[in-house]
Design a protein around this motif. Structure first.
Motif, mmCIF file in Angstrom:
data_model
loop_
_atom_site.group_PDB
_atom_site.id
_atom_site.type_symbol
_atom_site.label_atom_id
_atom_site.label_comp_id
_atom_site.label_asym_id
_atom_site.label_seq_id
_atom_site.Cartn_x
_atom_site.Cartn_y
_atom_site.Cartn_z
ATOM 1 N N ASN A 20 0.720 -1.435 -0.393
ATOM 2 C CA ASN A 20 -0.057 0.148 0.218
ATOM 3 C C ASN A 20 1.122 1.589 -0.369
ATOM 4 O OD1 ASN A 20 -2.553 -1.685 -0.181
ATOM 5 N ND2 ASN A 20 -2.836 -1.361 2.036
ATOM 6 N N ARG A 21 1.913 1.405 1.013
ATOM 7 C CA ARG A 21 2.675 2.263 0.807
ATOM 8 C C ARG A 21 3.317 2.988 -0.211
ATOM 9 N NH1 ARG A 21 3.267 0.306 6.306
ATOM 10 N NH2 ARG A 21 5.606 -0.197 5.704
ATOM 11 N N ILE A 22 4.055 1.518 -0.660
ATOM 12 C CA ILE A 22 4.707 1.787 -1.891
ATOM 13 C C ILE A 22 4.072 2.062 -3.020
ATOM 14 C CG2 ILE A 22 5.977 0.458 -3.785
ATOM 15 C CD1 ILE A 22 7.545 -0.724 -1.398
ATOM 16 N N THR A 23 2.893 1.951 -3.430
ATOM 17 C CA THR A 23 1.597 1.941 -4.770
ATOM 18 C C THR A 23 1.813 3.709 -4.611
ATOM 19 O OG1 THR A 23 0.026 1.340 -4.188
ATOM 20 C CG2 THR A 23 0.950 -0.065 -5.561
ATOM 21 N N LYS A 28 2.836 8.891 -6.269
ATOM 22 C CA LYS A 28 3.016 10.323 -6.273
ATOM 23 C C LYS A 28 4.430 10.930 -7.360
ATOM 24 C CE LYS A 28 2.431 11.256 -1.308
ATOM 25 N NZ LYS A 28 3.611 11.253 -0.315
ATOM 26 N N ARG A 29 4.591 10.689 -7.804
ATOM 27 C CA ARG A 29 6.069 9.996 -8.925
ATOM 28 C C ARG A 29 5.293 10.110 -9.985
ATOM 29 N NH1 ARG A 29 11.549 6.569 -10.852
ATOM 30 N NH2 ARG A 29 12.231 7.764 -12.510
ATOM 31 N N ILE A 30 3.785 9.497 -10.668
ATOM 32 C CA ILE A 30 4.064 9.681 -11.836
ATOM 33 C C ILE A 30 2.922 11.101 -11.855
ATOM 34 C CG2 ILE A 30 1.083 9.088 -13.000
ATOM 35 C CD1 ILE A 30 2.080 5.747 -11.787
ATOM 36 N N LEU A 31 2.886 11.986 -10.882
ATOM 37 C CA LEU A 31 1.930 12.942 -10.825
ATOM 38 C C LEU A 31 3.065 14.062 -10.524
ATOM 39 C CD1 LEU A 31 -0.954 12.724 -8.855
ATOM 40 C CD2 LEU A 31 -1.256 12.311 -10.691
ATOM 41 N N ALA A 32 4.613 13.314 -11.060
ATOM 42 C CA ALA A 32 5.543 14.995 -10.594
ATOM 43 C C ALA A 32 6.642 14.540 -11.786
ATOM 44 C CB ALA A 32 6.429 14.486 -9.426
ATOM 45 N N HIS A 187 -15.639 1.424 -11.232
ATOM 46 C CA HIS A 187 -14.473 1.608 -11.039
ATOM 47 C C HIS A 187 -13.376 0.337 -10.574
ATOM 48 C CE1 HIS A 187 -17.745 2.976 -7.765
ATOM 49 N NE2 HIS A 187 -16.367 3.879 -7.799
ATOM 50 N N PRO A 188 -12.378 -0.032 -12.111
ATOM 51 C CA PRO A 188 -11.430 -0.481 -12.411
ATOM 52 C C PRO A 188 -10.414 -0.469 -11.184
ATOM 53 C CG PRO A 188 -11.469 1.565 -13.565
ATOM 54 C CD PRO A 188 -12.701 1.793 -12.872
ATOM 55 N N SER A 189 -10.330 -1.443 -11.116
ATOM 56 C CA SER A 189 -9.330 -1.426 -9.936
ATOM 57 C C SER A 189 -8.131 -1.315 -10.006
ATOM 58 C CB SER A 189 -8.066 -3.371 -9.210
ATOM 59 O OG SER A 189 -9.348 -3.936 -9.483
ATOM 60 N N VAL A 190 -7.586 -1.295 -11.707
ATOM 61 C CA VAL A 190 -6.383 -0.754 -12.229
ATOM 62 C C VAL A 190 -6.748 0.818 -12.853
ATOM 63 C CG1 VAL A 190 -4.111 -0.633 -13.723
ATOM 64 C CG2 VAL A 190 -4.809 -2.603 -12.289
ATOM 65 N N PRO A 191 -6.162 1.970 -12.916
ATOM 66 C CA PRO A 191 -6.901 3.114 -13.015
ATOM 67 C C PRO A 191 -6.270 3.541 -14.115
ATOM 68 C CG PRO A 191 -6.200 3.653 -11.483
ATOM 69 C CD PRO A 191 -6.106 2.116 -11.010
ATOM 70 N N LEU A 293 -15.354 7.102 -1.410
ATOM 71 C CA LEU A 293 -14.655 7.842 -2.348
ATOM 72 C C LEU A 293 -13.017 7.117 -2.844
ATOM 73 C CD1 LEU A 293 -15.288 11.042 -0.383
ATOM 74 C CD2 LEU A 293 -16.500 10.573 -1.984
ATOM 75 N N PRO A 294 -13.000 7.115 -3.711
ATOM 76 C CA PRO A 294 -11.633 6.186 -4.740
ATOM 77 C C PRO A 294 -10.878 7.272 -4.729
ATOM 78 C CG PRO A 294 -13.628 6.923 -6.647
ATOM 79 C CD PRO A 294 -13.394 7.537 -4.784
ATOM 80 N N GLY A 295 -9.644 6.630 -4.057
ATOM 81 C CA GLY A 295 -8.563 8.201 -3.462
ATOM 82 C C GLY A 295 -7.967 7.882 -5.073
ATOM 83 N N PRO A 296 -6.227 8.325 -4.733
ATOM 84 C CA PRO A 296 -5.176 8.590 -5.627
ATOM 85 C C PRO A 296 -4.275 7.522 -5.549
ATOM 86 C CG PRO A 296 -5.417 10.534 -4.121
ATOM 87 C CD PRO A 296 -6.422 9.235 -3.293
ATOM 88 N N ASP A 297 -4.032 6.808 -5.847
ATOM 89 C CA ASP A 297 -3.483 5.563 -6.207
ATOM 90 C C ASP A 297 -3.569 4.507 -7.444
ATOM 91 O OD1 ASP A 297 -1.694 3.901 -5.108
ATOM 92 O OD2 ASP A 297 -2.822 3.847 -3.215
ATOM 93 N N ILE A 298 -2.289 3.801 -7.374
ATOM 94 C CA ILE A 298 -2.364 3.678 -8.435
ATOM 95 C C ILE A 298 -2.895 1.650 -8.746
ATOM 96 C CG2 ILE A 298 0.338 4.074 -9.437
ATOM 97 C CD1 ILE A 298 1.402 1.194 -8.776
ATOM 98 N N ILE A 299 -3.725 1.783 -7.075
ATOM 99 C CA ILE A 299 -4.900 0.769 -7.986
ATOM 100 C C ILE A 299 -6.055 1.329 -6.735
ATOM 101 C CG2 ILE A 299 -5.851 -1.045 -6.095
ATOM 102 C CD1 ILE A 299 -3.689 -2.124 -8.038
#
Ligand code: HEM
Length: 313
Positions: A20-23, A28-32, A187-191, A293-299
């Motif tokens: 969870n922490r790593i994803t 965050k890196r994808i958004l930077a 809600h696709p698991s991989v957005p 509410l879906p959160g910002p994450d790779i999952i």
């Protein structure tokens, strides 16, 4: 992998928490974009952050899984271990055994490459499916009519028995499958999925140059009004065979598409059916009125959890 991790007995798994922490950090890196260069990334504090998230633990965990299974595999070959739930009864090899066999019989896989495969399968195999199950339970709890139909279908297939369904019975659960697919639409698991262009591509009069990184936002495709009228509405009938046949095959891509699509998709649907049918046969789900509410994450996790009331049938 053929290794027990007793996930059902421990509420708090260090492996799951680390993933969870790593994803979250990867997202965050994808958004930077300024951190896309590995050079800058490795110089920056982000590297340290990933380390702090537990990356060494994650790697150790996979290495330990491989070491255990290697030992087990050798014991079997030398005849010291005849009891094997994975090899013995079903005469089928665990996935990791296949990888080990490949590498031991002169195959080209290094230890590092085996670990990468193990990481991919363990990550892709658990988080995606568990998140999908949570969203499906959430949608079912909000749609009592849909829950009733699933229950009726399960009754017609399994009656009052409480044994586990066979693969054939899982395949008969057509309505449940439509519910699972609709939940993966909403809600696709991989957005997000990313690709690097290997050649120039023309789209709408624009040239996208070779080397460009493209991101496909799967929820946007799944919520396109032209393909799915009333896209926010949870409607399992979107997966009636005639509606599926009338759509472009890439209008619905929770498992991606093309040569690098999800290798575990059939398994994932069976796994979901097994778990969901188990729950719906025994319990009734009720809406708590709290929206997830879906959160910002790779999952696509829920940022505020899933609040569902459950009562025995
Ligand atoms: C609901 C559950 C699942 C969803 C939504 C899902 C989704 C995806 C997606 C979207 C990709 C493609 C990523 C890309 O195109 O870049 C992918 C790849 C992959 N998935 Fe799944 N997955 C699920 C379950 C599983 C399971 C259960 C396994 C293994 C047992 C698995 C193994 C893999 C592997 C190995 C890849 C990489 C394939 C490759 O790169 O060639 N997935 N998955």
């Amino acid at each position: 992998m053929g290794v027990e991790i007793n996930a059902q007995q421990t509420e708090d798994s260090e492996y799951v928490n680390t993933v969870n922490r790593i994803t979250l950090e990867v997202h965050k890196r994808i958004l930077a974009p300024w951190l896309y260069s590995d050079f800058i990334y490795y110089l920056s504090c982000w590297r340290k952050t990933i380390h702090k998230c537990g990356q060494p633990y994650y790697i150790d965990f996979s290495n330990q899984v491989i070491r255990d299974r290697k030992q087990h595999y050798r014991n079997i070959k030398t005849g010291q271990n005849h009891e094997d739930v994975y090899l013995g009864k079903r005469k089928k090899m665990a996935f990791l055994d296949l990888l080990l066999e490949c590498s031991e019989n002169g195959g080209n896989l290094t230890d590092e490459e085996i670990r990468e495969e193990v990481d991919t399968f363990m990550f892709e195999g658990h988080d995606t499916t568990s998140v999908a199950i949570c969203w499906t339970l959430y949608h079912i709890s909000n749609h009592p009519d849909c829950q009733e139909k699933i229950y009726e279908e399960l009754q017609s297939i399994l009656g009052d028995s409480d044994r586990s369904p066979t693969i054939m019975e899982l395949n008969e659960m057509k309505y449940l499958e439509r519910v699972i697919k609709e939940s993966l639409r909403v809600h696709p698991s991989v957005p997000l999925i990313g690709r690097i262009l290997k050649q120039d591509v023309q789209i709408d009069g624009y040239t996208l140059p070779e080397g460009l990184i493209l991101t496909t936002i799967i929820p946007s495709i799944h919520h396109d009004e032209e393909t799915f009228p009333d896209p926010e509405e949870f409607n399992p009938d979107n997966f009636l065979p005639e509606r599926v046949a009338a759509r472009h095959p890439y209008a619905y891509i929770p498992f991606s598409a093309g040569p690098r699509n999800c290798i575990g998709q059939k398994f994932a649907i069976l796994e979901e059916k097994m778990i969901l049918s188990y729950i719906i046969r025994r319990y009734k789900l009720h809406s708590s009125g709290i929206e997830s509410l879906p959160g910002p994450d790779i999952i696509l996790r829920s940022q505020n959890g899933f609040h569902i009331k459950i009562t025995p049938r």
